[in-house]
Motif scaffolding. Structure first.
Motif, PDB file in Angstrom:
ATOM      1  N   ARG A 113       0.848  -1.184   0.000  1.00  0.00           N
ATOM      2  CA  ARG A 113       0.000   0.000   0.000  1.00  0.00           C
ATOM      3  C   ARG A 113       0.891   1.244   0.000  1.00  0.00           C
ATOM      4  O   ARG A 113       1.796   1.366   0.823  1.00  0.00           O
ATOM      5  N   PHE A 114       0.641   2.167  -0.926  1.00  0.00           N
ATOM      6  CA  PHE A 114       1.378   3.420  -1.025  1.00  0.00           C
ATOM      7  C   PHE A 114       0.448   4.567  -0.646  1.00  0.00           C
ATOM      8  O   PHE A 114      -0.690   4.641  -1.129  1.00  0.00           O
ATOM      9  N   ILE A 115       0.926   5.476   0.199  1.00  0.00           N
ATOM     10  CA  ILE A 115       0.171   6.659   0.610  1.00  0.00           C
ATOM     11  C   ILE A 115       1.009   7.886   0.259  1.00  0.00           C
ATOM     12  O   ILE A 115       2.077   8.107   0.834  1.00  0.00           O
ATOM     13  N   ASN A 116       0.529   8.678  -0.702  1.00  0.00           N
ATOM     14  CA  ASN A 116       1.235   9.888  -1.140  1.00  0.00           C
ATOM     15  C   ASN A 116       0.708  11.066  -0.332  1.00  0.00           C
ATOM     16  O   ASN A 116      -0.368  11.600  -0.606  1.00  0.00           O
ATOM     17  N   LEU A 117       1.478  11.485   0.672  1.00  0.00           N
ATOM     18  CA  LEU A 117       1.047  12.569   1.547  1.00  0.00           C
ATOM     19  C   LEU A 117       1.103  13.926   0.857  1.00  0.00           C
ATOM     20  O   LEU A 117       0.527  14.899   1.368  1.00  0.00           O
ATOM     21  N   SER A 118       1.776  14.011  -0.281  1.00  0.00           N
ATOM     22  CA  SER A 118       1.919  15.280  -0.994  1.00  0.00           C
ATOM     23  C   SER A 118       0.809  15.514  -2.010  1.00  0.00           C
ATOM     24  O   SER A 118       0.714  16.594  -2.584  1.00  0.00           O
ATOM     25  N   GLN A 119      -0.004  14.513  -2.274  1.00  0.00           N
ATOM     26  CA  GLN A 119      -1.125  14.647  -3.203  1.00  0.00           C
ATOM     27  C   GLN A 119      -2.408  14.281  -2.456  1.00  0.00           C
ATOM     28  O   GLN A 119      -2.551  13.157  -1.980  1.00  0.00           O
ATOM     29  N   THR A 120      -3.324  15.225  -2.342  1.00  0.00           N
ATOM     30  CA  THR A 120      -4.566  15.005  -1.624  1.00  0.00           C
ATOM     31  C   THR A 120      -5.762  15.327  -2.505  1.00  0.00           C
ATOM     32  O   THR A 120      -5.652  16.082  -3.483  1.00  0.00           O
ATOM     33  N   ASP A 121      -6.922  14.764  -2.164  1.00  0.00           N
ATOM     34  CA  ASP A 121      -8.145  15.058  -2.910  1.00  0.00           C
ATOM     35  C   ASP A 121      -8.851  16.273  -2.294  1.00  0.00           C
ATOM     36  O   ASP A 121      -8.306  16.952  -1.416  1.00  0.00           O
ATOM     37  N   ASP A 122     -10.044  16.550  -2.735  1.00  0.00           N
ATOM     38  CA  ASP A 122     -10.782  17.727  -2.268  1.00  0.00           C
ATOM     39  C   ASP A 122     -11.112  17.655  -0.788  1.00  0.00           C
ATOM     40  O   ASP A 122     -11.346  18.686  -0.144  1.00  0.00           O
ATOM     41  N   ASN A 123     -11.147  16.439  -0.242  1.00  0.00           N
ATOM     42  CA  ASN A 123     -11.438  16.272   1.180  1.00  0.00           C
ATOM     43  C   ASN A 123     -10.186  16.194   2.046  1.00  0.00           C
ATOM     44  O   ASN A 123     -10.269  15.922   3.243  1.00  0.00           O
ATOM     45  N   GLY A 124      -9.019  16.414   1.428  1.00  0.00           N
ATOM     46  CA  GLY A 124      -7.766  16.390   2.164  1.00  0.00           C
ATOM     47  C   GLY A 124      -7.200  15.020   2.419  1.00  0.00           C
ATOM     48  O   GLY A 124      -6.238  14.880   3.174  1.00  0.00           O
ATOM     49  N   ARG A 125      -7.772  14.005   1.776  1.00  0.00           N
ATOM     50  CA  ARG A 125      -7.268  12.653   1.963  1.00  0.00           C
ATOM     51  C   ARG A 125      -6.122  12.376   0.994  1.00  0.00           C
ATOM     52  O   ARG A 125      -6.209  12.728  -0.187  1.00  0.00           O
ATOM     53  N   PRO A 126      -5.028  11.757   1.465  1.00  0.00           N
ATOM     54  CA  PRO A 126      -3.877  11.505   0.589  1.00  0.00           C
ATOM     55  C   PRO A 126      -4.197  10.488  -0.500  1.00  0.00           C
ATOM     56  O   PRO A 126      -5.039   9.599  -0.312  1.00  0.00           O
ATOM     57  N   HIS A 127      -3.501  10.630  -1.617  1.00  0.00           N
ATOM     58  CA  HIS A 127      -3.680   9.706  -2.737  1.00  0.00           C
ATOM     59  C   HIS A 127      -3.072   8.343  -2.380  1.00  0.00           C
ATOM     60  O   HIS A 127      -2.010   8.256  -1.772  1.00  0.00           O
ATOM     61  N   ARG A 128      -3.758   7.266  -2.784  1.00  0.00           N
ATOM     62  CA  ARG A 128      -3.315   5.912  -2.457  1.00  0.00           C
ATOM     63  C   ARG A 128      -3.162   5.067  -3.717  1.00  0.00           C
ATOM     64  O   ARG A 128      -3.914   5.217  -4.681  1.00  0.00           O
ATOM     65  N   GLU A 129      -2.178   4.203  -3.683  1.00  0.00           N
ATOM     66  CA  GLU A 129      -1.975   3.196  -4.721  1.00  0.00           C
ATOM     67  C   GLU A 129      -1.704   1.865  -4.038  1.00  0.00           C
ATOM     68  O   GLU A 129      -1.251   1.829  -2.877  1.00  0.00           O
ATOM     69  N   THR A 130      -1.975   0.780  -4.734  1.00  0.00           N
ATOM     70  CA  THR A 130      -1.721  -0.552  -4.179  1.00  0.00           C
ATOM     71  C   THR A 130      -1.011  -1.415  -5.219  1.00  0.00           C
ATOM     72  O   THR A 130      -1.047  -1.137  -6.418  1.00  0.00           O
ATOM     73  N   GLN A 131      -0.383  -2.453  -4.732  1.00  0.00           N
ATOM     74  CA  GLN A 131       0.270  -3.428  -5.611  1.00  0.00           C
ATOM     75  C   GLN A 131       0.143  -4.816  -5.012  1.00  0.00           C
ATOM     76  O   GLN A 131       0.492  -5.033  -3.843  1.00  0.00           O
ATOM     77  N   ASP A 132      -0.352  -5.758  -5.790  1.00  0.00           N
ATOM     78  CA  ASP A 132      -0.342  -7.168  -5.418  1.00  0.00           C
ATOM     79  C   ASP A 132       0.915  -7.800  -5.993  1.00  0.00           C
ATOM     80  O   ASP A 132       1.027  -8.008  -7.203  1.00  0.00           O
ATOM     81  N   MET A 133       1.862  -8.087  -5.127  1.00  0.00           N
ATOM     82  CA  MET A 133       3.148  -8.630  -5.541  1.00  0.00           C
ATOM     83  C   MET A 133       3.093 -10.155  -5.472  1.00  0.00           C
ATOM     84  O   MET A 133       3.234 -10.755  -4.410  1.00  0.00           O
ATOM     85  N   LYS A 134       2.864 -10.790  -6.601  1.00  0.00           N
ATOM     86  CA  LYS A 134       2.825 -12.251  -6.648  1.00  0.00           C
ATOM     87  C   LYS A 134       4.227 -12.812  -6.470  1.00  0.00           C
ATOM     88  O   LYS A 134       5.195 -12.302  -7.041  1.00  0.00           O
ATOM     89  N   ASN A 135       4.330 -13.872  -5.664  1.00  0.00           N
ATOM     90  CA  ASN A 135       5.623 -14.496  -5.399  1.00  0.00           C
ATOM     91  C   ASN A 135       5.538 -15.997  -5.594  1.00  0.00           C
ATOM     92  O   ASN A 135       4.661 -16.656  -5.027  1.00  0.00           O
ATOM     93  N   THR A 136       6.442 -16.533  -6.402  1.00  0.00           N
ATOM     94  CA  THR A 136       6.643 -17.973  -6.514  1.00  0.00           C
ATOM     95  C   THR A 136       8.113 -18.237  -6.211  1.00  0.00           C
ATOM     96  O   THR A 136       8.993 -17.834  -6.978  1.00  0.00           O
ATOM     97  N   TYR A 137       8.371 -18.878  -5.091  1.00  0.00           N
ATOM     98  CA  TYR A 137       9.736 -19.111  -4.646  1.00  0.00           C
ATOM     99  C   TYR A 137      10.108 -20.588  -4.811  1.00  0.00           C
ATOM    100  O   TYR A 137       9.313 -21.476  -4.513  1.00  0.00           O
ATOM    101  N   ILE A 138      11.328 -20.810  -5.271  1.00  0.00           N
ATOM    102  CA  ILE A 138      11.972 -22.110  -5.116  1.00  0.00           C
ATOM    103  C   ILE A 138      12.879 -22.006  -3.904  1.00  0.00           C
ATOM    104  O   ILE A 138      13.807 -21.192  -3.871  1.00  0.00           O
ATOM    105  N   SER A 139      12.588 -22.809  -2.899  1.00  0.00           N
ATOM    106  CA  SER A 139      13.292 -22.753  -1.626  1.00  0.00           C
ATOM    107  C   SER A 139      14.205 -23.971  -1.495  1.00  0.00           C
ATOM    108  O   SER A 139      13.791 -25.095  -1.771  1.00  0.00           O
TER     109      SER A 139
END
Length: 249
Positions: A113-139
């Motif tokens: 989860r990314f929270i950009n405190l420098s970019q806000t909407d009209d209600n003052g809430r920070p802009h958010r982005e997300t990433q689903d990082m898929k992982n397949t490991y050989i252990s």
């Protein structure tokens, strides 16, 4: 399956073993541990997470060539479940100590989860982005297993070792990308359960990455310049896992 569920299962297993230790009974497969080398298979579930170090305020070049300061926070907002399959080879060193090699594949993901405190909407809430990082490991873990003396049809043990992992997944245009190779240290406990026809071994272990898992050059390879500030918002990352495994010998 969350951490509380795994802890509850481990506590229930310990109580069941304590109750079974009240009297001697006939042993199943009494000579199975005398073999110098034995093999098995494993299946299990795990929880993945990653500890990220944020860089704080950073200077970002805007598309028009101007520069601005942005503060973007990034973290993994929960433990994500996955499953594991593999094989077991165990070498008996003495009556209580053995060396194990357990090649395993772990299928799972991490949610960022990314929270950009420098970019806000009209209600003052920070802009958010997300990433689903898929992982397949050989252990490819190599562990030392120290076992207590067998009592009836169970035998508790502790284990520790080093676990090199190969990451087979990762998007070229994701915000954050992990390195191909990583090395974990792992510690855990389990119990050999001697059943009539085979040996069942439940085990719970914790794995923690010893090296920085982030691909530092990934941000410069991103095609979208607006994504680079998010990719550069973290300077280091250490993966970690809780793994509940069931071995069958």
């Amino acid at each position: 399956m969350g951490i509380k569920h795994i802890a509850t299962l481990a506590a229930a297993l310990a109580l069941a073993l304590a109750a079974a230790a009240q009297e001697r009974i006939a042993q199943n497969k009494p000579y199975i541990d005398l073999r110098p080398l034995h093999f098995g298979i494993l299946v299990g579930v795990h929880l993945q997470d990653i500890e990220l170090q944020n860089v704080g305020p950073q200077t970002v070049a805007a598309p028009d060539g101007t520069q601005q300061e942005q503060t973007i926070l990034c973290d993994a907002d929960n433990w994500n479940p996955g499953f594991s399959v593999g094989v077991l080879a165990e070498l008996r060193l003495n009556a209580n100590l053995s060396l194990r090699f357990t090649p395993t594949m772990h299928f799972g993901a991490k949610h960022l989860r990314f929270i950009n405190l420098s970019q806000t909407d009209d209600n003052g809430r920070p802009h958010r982005e997300t990433q689903d990082m898929k992982n397949t490991y050989i252990s490819l873990p190599v562990d030392l297993k120290f076992s207590a003396p067998r009592f009836n049809n169970y035998r508790p043990y502790v284990m520790a070792g080093v676990n090199p992992m190969i990451n087979l997944s990762g998007g070229d245009q994701d915000y954050v990308r992990l390195k191909r190779y990583d090395t974990f240290i792992e510690v855990g406990l389990g119990c050999d359960l001697y059943l009539k026809y085979f040996k069942l071994i439940p085990e719970l272990k914790f794995c923690y990455s010893l090296s920085d898992a982030l691909d530092k050059g990934h941000a410069d390879r991103l095609q979208d310049p607006n994504m680079r500030a998010y990719a550069k918002s973290v300077s280091a990352g250490h993966s970690k896992m809780f793994v509940l495994t069931f071995y069958f010998e």
